[in-house]
Design a protein around this motif. Structure first.
Motif: not given
Length: 137
Positions: A37-63
């Motif tokens: 059976a093809p692997k499918t996601a259990k559900s579609a994303p409910k948001g855009d992941g903004a909270k996680a992006i903001c959390k990782r922002l300092p490390k991403t900017e440094t890289r």
């Protein structure tokens, strides 16, 4: 009366053989390749992941800024465009055409990274402003 050792060994061998014979058809059925059976996601994303992006922002900017600094470095900096340009020139001078072609293709790609990373750096500044505004709400 207790069975002797030969009889016990014979009974054990027969029991093992019977177990193997009985298990063979079951293994044959499970070994047949069933369509996966093809692997499918259990559900579609409910948001855009903004909270996680903001959390990782300092490390991403440094890289990103570290990568830009490395690419803009002089010929003594590992991973810099100038260093790879020097290697391309050295290969051409030595007459190593295959190595020259390989390094020149890498140089073309590395030069294309710089504008991409600079654009990403600008985008991250805008995201940083947005994240700061969200925290104050």
């Amino acid at each position: 009366m207790l069975p002797n050792r030969r009889t016990a060994a014979a009974i054990g061998t027969l029991a093992l053989a019977g177990a193997l014979i009985c298990a063979a058809p079951a293994q044959a059925e499970s070994a047949s390749p069933a369509p996966a059976a093809p692997k499918t996601a259990k559900s579609a994303p409910k948001g855009d992941g903004a909270k996680a992006i903001c959390k990782r922002l300092p490390k991403t900017e440094t890289r990103v800024s570290t990568a830009i600094t490395r690419l803009k470095g002089d010929a003594t900096v590992l991973g810099s465009v100038a260093r790879l340009e020097q290697r391309v020139t050295n290969a051409q001078t030595a007459g190593h055409t295959e190595v020259h072609t390989y390094l020149n293709d890498r140089l073309t790609f590395r030069k294309s990274l710089l504008p991409t990373l600079q654009k990403r750096q600008d985008d991250l500044k805008a995201v940083s402003t947005w994240c700061s505004a969200q925290e104050s709400k």
